[in-house]
Design a protein around this motif. Structure first.
Motif, mmCIF file in Angstrom:
data_model
loop_
_atom_site.group_PDB
_atom_site.id
_atom_site.type_symbol
_atom_site.label_atom_id
_atom_site.label_comp_id
_atom_site.label_asym_id
_atom_site.label_seq_id
_atom_site.Cartn_x
_atom_site.Cartn_y
_atom_site.Cartn_z
ATOM 1 N N ILE A 146 0.663 -1.092 -0.081
ATOM 2 C CA ILE A 146 0.050 -0.168 0.131
ATOM 3 C C ILE A 146 0.859 1.229 -0.024
ATOM 4 O O ILE A 146 1.862 1.327 1.083
ATOM 5 C CB ILE A 146 -0.919 -0.050 1.403
ATOM 6 C CG1 ILE A 146 -2.061 -1.039 1.262
ATOM 7 C CG2 ILE A 146 -1.519 1.461 1.247
ATOM 8 C CD1 ILE A 146 -3.022 -0.988 2.257
ATOM 9 N N PRO A 147 0.443 2.336 -0.782
ATOM 10 C CA PRO A 147 1.404 3.404 -0.920
ATOM 11 C C PRO A 147 1.317 4.026 0.292
ATOM 12 O O PRO A 147 0.638 4.109 1.064
ATOM 13 C CB PRO A 147 0.924 4.232 -1.995
ATOM 14 C CG PRO A 147 -0.058 3.200 -3.067
ATOM 15 C CD PRO A 147 -0.319 2.323 -1.862
ATOM 16 N N LYS A 148 2.343 5.067 0.829
ATOM 17 C CA LYS A 148 2.518 5.721 1.920
ATOM 18 C C LYS A 148 1.038 6.703 2.265
ATOM 19 O O LYS A 148 0.560 6.559 3.371
ATOM 20 C CB LYS A 148 3.583 6.481 2.257
ATOM 21 C CG LYS A 148 3.930 7.237 3.449
ATOM 22 C CD LYS A 148 3.997 6.598 4.701
ATOM 23 C CE LYS A 148 4.244 7.326 5.920
ATOM 24 N NZ LYS A 148 3.405 8.268 6.212
ATOM 25 N N ASN A 149 0.760 7.273 1.410
ATOM 26 C CA ASN A 149 -0.350 8.267 1.302
ATOM 27 C C ASN A 149 -1.717 7.560 1.798
ATOM 28 O O ASN A 149 -2.644 7.942 2.494
ATOM 29 C CB ASN A 149 -0.591 9.347 0.404
ATOM 30 C CG ASN A 149 -0.725 8.527 -1.164
ATOM 31 O OD1 ASN A 149 -0.252 7.525 -1.180
ATOM 32 N ND2 ASN A 149 -1.953 8.917 -1.900
ATOM 33 N N LEU A 150 -1.854 6.416 1.077
ATOM 34 C CA LEU A 150 -3.106 5.690 1.410
ATOM 35 C C LEU A 150 -3.031 4.838 2.683
ATOM 36 O O LEU A 150 -4.070 4.734 3.435
ATOM 37 C CB LEU A 150 -3.553 4.450 0.157
ATOM 38 C CG LEU A 150 -3.608 5.232 -1.148
ATOM 39 C CD1 LEU A 150 -3.820 4.100 -2.208
ATOM 40 C CD2 LEU A 150 -4.599 6.122 -1.111
ATOM 41 N N PHE A 151 -1.605 4.577 2.983
ATOM 42 C CA PHE A 151 -1.574 4.073 4.407
ATOM 43 C C PHE A 151 -2.356 4.871 5.429
ATOM 44 O O PHE A 151 -2.826 4.493 6.357
ATOM 45 C CB PHE A 151 -0.210 3.382 4.755
ATOM 46 C CG PHE A 151 0.015 2.878 6.143
ATOM 47 C CD1 PHE A 151 -0.100 1.618 6.323
ATOM 48 C CD2 PHE A 151 0.396 4.008 7.287
ATOM 49 C CE1 PHE A 151 0.234 1.179 7.664
ATOM 50 C CE2 PHE A 151 0.514 3.478 8.470
ATOM 51 C CZ PHE A 151 0.674 1.925 8.734
ATOM 52 N N ARG B 211 -6.306 6.656 9.483
ATOM 53 C CA ARG B 211 -7.507 7.524 9.980
ATOM 54 C C ARG B 211 -8.716 6.933 9.864
ATOM 55 O O ARG B 211 -9.600 7.377 10.902
ATOM 56 C CB ARG B 211 -7.530 9.029 8.968
ATOM 57 C CG ARG B 211 -6.249 9.789 9.247
ATOM 58 C CD ARG B 211 -6.431 11.047 8.418
ATOM 59 N NE ARG B 211 -6.467 10.918 7.026
ATOM 60 C CZ ARG B 211 -5.237 10.943 6.307
ATOM 61 N NH1 ARG B 211 -4.192 11.346 6.869
ATOM 62 N NH2 ARG B 211 -5.427 10.875 4.861
ATOM 63 N N LYS B 212 -8.979 6.130 9.113
ATOM 64 C CA LYS B 212 -10.257 5.449 8.794
ATOM 65 C C LYS B 212 -10.563 4.519 10.162
ATOM 66 O O LYS B 212 -11.598 4.374 10.711
ATOM 67 C CB LYS B 212 -10.427 4.790 7.543
ATOM 68 C CG LYS B 212 -10.530 5.701 6.478
ATOM 69 C CD LYS B 212 -10.751 4.671 5.178
ATOM 70 C CE LYS B 212 -10.649 5.331 3.997
ATOM 71 N NZ LYS B 212 -11.905 6.210 3.914
ATOM 72 N N VAL B 213 -9.490 3.797 10.429
ATOM 73 C CA VAL B 213 -9.691 2.729 11.608
ATOM 74 C C VAL B 213 -8.866 3.043 12.996
ATOM 75 O O VAL B 213 -9.227 2.488 13.926
ATOM 76 C CB VAL B 213 -8.897 1.322 11.160
ATOM 77 C CG1 VAL B 213 -9.774 0.925 9.756
ATOM 78 C CG2 VAL B 213 -7.528 1.433 10.943
ATOM 79 N N GLU B 214 -8.341 4.288 13.043
ATOM 80 C CA GLU B 214 -7.324 4.448 14.382
ATOM 81 C C GLU B 214 -8.430 4.306 15.672
ATOM 82 O O GLU B 214 -7.929 3.546 16.534
ATOM 83 C CB GLU B 214 -6.729 5.829 14.144
ATOM 84 C CG GLU B 214 -5.757 6.054 15.349
ATOM 85 C CD GLU B 214 -5.019 7.345 15.056
ATOM 86 O OE1 GLU B 214 -4.111 7.470 15.733
ATOM 87 O OE2 GLU B 214 -5.429 8.153 14.087
ATOM 88 N N LYS B 215 -9.551 5.057 15.525
ATOM 89 C CA LYS B 215 -10.210 5.173 16.974
ATOM 90 C C LYS B 215 -10.845 4.019 17.380
ATOM 91 O O LYS B 215 -11.245 3.813 18.529
ATOM 92 C CB LYS B 215 -11.374 6.223 16.864
ATOM 93 C CG LYS B 215 -10.914 7.644 16.509
ATOM 94 C CD LYS B 215 -11.913 8.738 16.724
ATOM 95 C CE LYS B 215 -11.423 9.918 16.742
ATOM 96 N NZ LYS B 215 -10.426 10.383 17.827
ATOM 97 N N ARG B 216 -10.987 2.987 16.280
ATOM 98 C CA ARG B 216 -11.624 1.692 16.686
ATOM 99 C C ARG B 216 -10.672 0.808 17.178
ATOM 100 O O ARG B 216 -11.035 -0.028 18.032
ATOM 101 C CB ARG B 216 -12.222 1.050 15.439
ATOM 102 C CG ARG B 216 -12.921 -0.230 15.634
ATOM 103 C CD ARG B 216 -14.024 -0.645 14.425
ATOM 104 N NE ARG B 216 -14.108 -1.853 14.880
ATOM 105 C CZ ARG B 216 -15.204 -2.598 13.890
ATOM 106 N NH1 ARG B 216 -15.855 -2.004 12.927
ATOM 107 N NH2 ARG B 216 -15.634 -3.824 14.274
#
Length: 409
Positions: free
Chosen positions: A72-77, A82-87
């Motif tokens: 996975i490219p760095k920007n997409l990582f 950000r999408k899953v961090e809080k979970r």
């Protein structure tokens, strides 16, 4: 006197039991440490704070290094984090610091990218295998939930028409709205499962049944059918088949999904003419159908090429293998939409129309088993037969492409 003897006997019995427990407790191996030294050095020497921290184009690192390591490219990582961090993040306790969300995502993506054992990842990231076995399924759930919208069966005529236009322009099959196929996901023999997950290739697996659009993206997945079931049985019992039959998908009339010989011939499902003694007209139809259907095989191949965990039997239980597979499919669709370099040159099959030769994509080196060797589904419907003949007539007349006769050897 008798009561005194009974009391003495009871006391001796209790003393004997206590003696045995004391001896057993003394024999137990004394725990040497609260945390292994290797785990204590995670912040200083773990891959997350050393190797991964340097896989950053901002640090003049080769852009491809991050892509190769995590697939996975760095920007997409960073977007995915950000999408899953809080979970996936946890709170620190008085006894231990919680593992950072970034570290959990790094370990999970590396696991999917390589299929390395937990023990191997333990030495790389300095995270214990028991902890990884706990949080990797949780991260997979979080990733799938965050990206679930990227795998959706179209439910309006306009969405079907968009896919139909793509198949017409790219694969020269008018009226096609998808390609369907199934693959075996190999795994370690599940405990106490007998022959339920034992397939015709003499390995253990679960089935991934998928429908793909004109751009190598999954529009439908069904994961977890036991390998002992026939191909027709897997399709007949899936929710896509029920939705096609009851008309709830709003598929436009005489639009079809292309499939191989393992599937039934219906008014919405097209498969090749069977047998070897075929007419030129039938051979042309089979070629044109194969050309459109090959996209689902390539989608499976691209998936397995990007996520190498599918290259060998997955060392996990069935429940977690299902999570791993569906998460990989969601990541595949997400990357297909957001990473312009996701489809590498030479990865998918290519037709040389000047010579009539199909050049296999590099993905075909990945050992994903398909349904084709399991026998044909001879289920036919009158409408399906009529529609197939109509397509065959069209491909041999006004719908012909200049190169098709070169491919019907």
């Amino acid at each position: 006197m008798d009561q005194q003897l009974l009391l003495c006997g009871a006391i001796l019995t209790v003393c004997g039991v206590l003696k045995k427990k004391l001896i057993t407790s003394l024999k137990k191996k004394k725990k040497r440490f609260w945390m292994r030294n290797l785990l204590k050095s995670r912040k200083m020497h773990g891959a997350s704070n050393t190797l991964c921290a340097n896989l950053n184009p901002a640090l003049e690192c080769d852009v491809e290094d991050h892509d190769n390591f995590f697939r996975i490219p760095k920007n997409l990582f960073d977007d995915l984090l950000r999408k899953v961090e809080k979970r996936i993040e946890k709170k620190d306790t008085l006894f231990r610091e919680a593992l950072p969300a970034r570290l959990k995502l790094e370990v999970t993506l590396r696991y999917l990218a390589t299929g390395d054992s937990y023990k191997s990842l333990y030495y790389l990231f300095r995270v214990s295998p028991s902890i990884m076995s706990s949080f990797i399924p949780e991260v997979c759930d979080a990733l799938y939930d965050a990206l679930a919208d990227y795998i959706k069966v179209p439910n309006t005529e306009q969405k079907w028409m968009d896919i139909k236009t793509g198949f017409q322009l790219k694969w020269n099959f008018p009226g096609c709205i998808g390609a369907i196929d199934g693959k075996h996901i190999n795994l370690r023999a599940p405990a106490c499962s007998g022959s339920e997950f034992y397939n015709y290739k003499k390995t253990f697996s679960i089935v991934l049944l998928a429908c793909v659009d004109d751009d190598y993206s999954f529009t439908y997945i069904d994961i977890g059918a036991k390998a002992r079931y026939s191909d027709g049985g897997v399709f007949s019992n899936c929710s896509l088949k029920r939705a096609i039959d009851d008309g709830s998908l709003n598929i436009p009339a005489e639009n079809v999904i292309v499939a191989d010989a393992a599937f039934p011939l219906q008014n919405n499902i097209m498969k090749p003419y069977p047998g070897n003694n075929l007419t030129t007209r039938q051979k042309i139809f089979n070629y044109r159908l194969s050309r459109a259907r090959r996209i689902v095989e390539n989608a499976f191949g691209i998936l397995a090429s990007r996520f190498r965990i599918f290259e060998k039997p997955i060392a996990n239980n069935v429940k977690n293998t299902i999570k791993i597979t569906r998460t990989s499919c969601a990541l595949h669709n997400w990357l297909r939409k957001n990473d312009s370099n996701y489809l590498e040159p030479g990865l998918a099959d290519y037709e040389d129309i000047s010579t009539g030769i199909t050049i296999n994509g590099s993905w075909r080196q990945v050992p994903l088993r398909n349904f084709e060797d399991m026998g044909e589904d001879n289920t036919l419907t009158e409408n399906g037969t009529t529609i197939r003949d109509r397509f065959a007539d069209y491909f041999s007349s006004e719908g012909a492409v200049p190169w098709q006769t070169r491919f019907i050897h």
